[in-house]
Design an enzyme around this catalytic site. Structure first.
Site, PDB file in Angstrom:
ATOM      1  N   TYR A  17       1.040  -1.697  -0.090  1.00 23.87           N
ATOM      2  CA  TYR A  17      -0.016  -0.080  -0.032  1.00 23.87           C
ATOM      3  C   TYR A  17       0.732   0.930   0.246  1.00 23.87           C
ATOM      4  CZ  TYR A  17      -2.819   3.699   1.607  1.00 23.87           C
ATOM      5  OH  TYR A  17      -4.011   4.796   1.051  1.00 23.87           O
TER       6      TYR A  17
ATOM      7  N   HIS B 161      -5.880  15.698  -5.771  1.00 25.39           N
ATOM      8  CA  HIS B 161      -6.185  15.944  -4.254  1.00 25.39           C
ATOM      9  C   HIS B 161      -6.120  17.120  -3.776  1.00 25.39           C
ATOM     10  CE1 HIS B 161      -6.289  11.454  -3.570  1.00 25.39           C
ATOM     11  NE2 HIS B 161      -6.165  11.790  -2.606  1.00 25.39           N
TER      12      HIS B 161
ATOM     13  N   ASN C 212      -0.232  13.218   3.923  1.00 20.46           N
ATOM     14  CA  ASN C 212      -0.918  12.520   4.694  1.00 20.46           C
ATOM     15  C   ASN C 212      -1.021  12.904   6.478  1.00 20.46           C
ATOM     16  OD1 ASN C 212      -2.671  10.731   5.161  1.00 20.46           O
ATOM     17  ND2 ASN C 212      -1.529   9.263   4.057  1.00 20.46           N
TER      18      ASN C 212
ATOM     19  N   GLY D  95      -6.851   4.849  -0.766  1.00 15.99           N
ATOM     20  CA  GLY D  95      -8.087   5.314   0.009  1.00 15.99           C
ATOM     21  C   GLY D  95      -8.648   4.112  -0.781  1.00 15.99           C
TER      22      GLY D  95
ATOM     23  N   ARG E 116     -14.448  39.197  41.119  1.00 15.00           N
ATOM     24  CA  ARG E 116     -14.106  38.762  42.109  1.00 15.00           C
ATOM     25  C   ARG E 116     -13.699  37.209  41.184  1.00 15.00           C
ATOM     26  NH1 ARG E 116     -17.829  36.168  46.108  1.00 15.00           N
ATOM     27  NH2 ARG E 116     -19.422  36.948  44.626  1.00 15.00           N
TER      28      ARG E 116
END
Length: 513
Positions: free
Chosen positions: A54, A84, A197, A61, A286
């Site tokens: 891969y 992309h 990535n 994907g 306060r």
């Protein structure tokens, strides 16, 4: 010029800010170059095998089931970057893009990505040439990294797309690289994926937000002290022994800051001299250290997350020292997204309590003797009435921006990426939140200094006097008849944003937390 050396073990928040905002030069260490070469040798060996791996010899994907033949792999890497780079909307800020590029280089240099040394060197060269890719507002879901933003940066590395040159003019990236003597990169196996990535965009914005918020929280402690003084409040609630019995570190630091600013004040503790005597100050006065302190502790936690992420190698797949290339989910932005949202919530609350103090300063029924709206001639003059409207509008927007982005998720990539972090969106809205918080603190500064000056016959603390003088010298106007307020408010904003408020106080108080 300061030089940041990138090694294999990550980087620091200070280095990120130096590169992003100050244009620091970047160099790769010999250790990093060696780690890059060793990891690349592993990728090359896997690429030569017939079995699919891969990211090396497959699609990505939901398309990861296709084995890509050697002659198509360079095209695959180019294609993933081009396809992309699908961002839309306005350009993001130059400092964000530089942080994005630098942090991707940081992970590449770790030796866990399989990128060649010459690719990493080109990334450093582009940063040093002050070439900034055009990156758009929309396109990242904060999972599988900030994909679209990083893709636009990788386009520049390939000599494609548009980028901003050192002169601030946007031109074709290929022209800018040629002028700088930088050869475009021809991507090889895994390199396109490795450039995309990571959580680098959201992380860069987190690191810069932390730097800004640290200054703003100190500024807010100062303006809270000025408001307490203008309202004739008591400093007794700031005593260290009270905060020691609820030992949140941020709370103690904020109380100590306020106490240091109020040292020597002739305005505090006049409860019994009011027309409406008090037993206690309102919560917005306060409880200022408790609210600001909780935000300070949130910042401390967010810094811990940022430092862990800065020491990380975020990629998928990763190259391990034993030669394996393994898929993982480390690109998921949840750890960063959560703290970005936490910070937006804390900042919104700090803005909200500051606005409540301003409103109290302007209300004659609650300001203990100050004129309505701090006006010169109330009725003829409106004073700071509409300055508070502006502050309230900013607070309202901050409350909307405090809705967590990380509570959302939207599936993508044909349901392969079925849970995402939305961390980029969390980072983008935090930047707007910080801008708004700066303006809100500026309005409180404007009102509180005017309120102090209207306490005739009482002597403010030396630190308060120093703030008033510095603010007036910087164009932040004082009491008087109505005038065009926008320039005064802009000057107050610049005074806070530049750090001049803290710089005015510390020569009197010593360093504040």
């Amino acid at each position: 010029m300061h030089t940041v050396v990138v090694g294999t073990s990550g980087t620091t928040p200070e280095d990120v800010v130096a590169v992003a905002r100050q244009g620091a030069r970047v160099e790769l260490s010999a250790e990093a170059l060696d780690a890059l070469a060793r990891a690349r040798a592993i990728v090359d060996a896997l690429a030569a095998k017939p079995e699919p791996v891969y990211g090396v010899s497959t699609g990505f994907g939901a398309l990861a089931t296709r084995h890509i033949s050697p002659e198509l792999r360079a095209q695959l890497q180019r294609n993933i970057v081009r396809s992309h780079a699908a961002g839309m909307g306005p350009r993001v800020e130059r400092e964000v893009v530089r942080a994005l590029m630098f942090l991707r280089l940081k992970t590449v240099a770790s030796g866990h990505t399989g990128v060649r040394p010459e690719v990493a060197q080109t990334m450093a060269d582009i940063l040093n040439a002050q070439i900034t890719p055009v990156v758009h507002e929309y396109g990242s879901l904060g999972c599988s990294g900030d994909l679209a933003p990083l893709s636009h940066c990788a386009m520049t590395l390939m000599g494609e797309g548009d980028a901003e040159g050192p002169d601030g003019v946007v031109r074709p990236a290929g022209e800018l690289l040629a002028e700088a003597g930088i050869a475009p990169v021809e991507l090889r196996e895994k390199e396109g994926l490795a450039l995309l990535n990571g959580t680098d965009g959201m992380l860069g914005m987190l690191v810069m937000a932390l730097a800004d918020l640290k200054k703003l929280y100190t500024s807010a402690d100062i303006t809270a002290a000025l408001s307490l003084e203008a309202l004739l409040g008591t400093a007794k609630v700031l005593a260290p022994e009270l905060h020691a019995i609820r030992p949140h570190p941020g709370q103690g630091a904020s109380a100590a800051n306020m106490l240091a600013v109020l040292k020597g004040s002739g305005l505090t503790g006049h409860f019994q001299q009011d027309e409406a005597p008090r037993v206690q100050d309102a919560y917005s006065v306060r409880c200022a250290p408790q609210v600001a302190g909780a935000g300070r502790d949130t910042i401390a936690y967010a810094l811990t997350v940022a430092e862990r992420e800065l020491a990380s190698a975020v990629d998928n797949p990763v190259v391990l020292p034993d030669g394996r290339v393994e898929s993982n989910g480390n690109f998921h932005g949840a750890p960063v997204a959560y703290v970005l949202d936490f910070l937006a919530i804390a900042a919104a609350d700090l803005g909200s309590i500051a606005e409540r103090r301003t409103d109290r300063l302007l209300d004659k029924n609650r300001s203990h003797g100050l004129p309505p709206f701090l006006a010169d001639d109330a009725g003829v003059d409106s004073g700071l009435m509409i300055a508070q409207y502006t502050q309230a509008a900013l607070v309202s927007e901050m409350k909307r921006l405090a809705v967590p982005a990380s509570a959302d998720s939207i599936p993508s990539s044909a349901m392969q990426e079925d849970h995402v972090s939305m961390g980029w969106s969390a980072a983008r809205k935090l930047r707007t939140t910080i801008d708004n918080l700066t303006r809100i603190i500026a309005v409180e500064l404007y009102a509180a200094t005017r309120g102090i000056e209207l306490r005739h016959g009482l002597t403010p603390a030396p630190a308060s006097q120093a703030v008033i003088k510095a603010a007036r010298d910087a164009g932040v106007g004082g009491p008087g008849p109505d005038r065009f307020l926008a320039p005064d408010l802009a000057a107050a904003d610049a005074f806070v944003r530049s750090g001049a408020l803290v710089a005015a106080v510390e020569p009197v108080t010593g360093p504040l937390a």
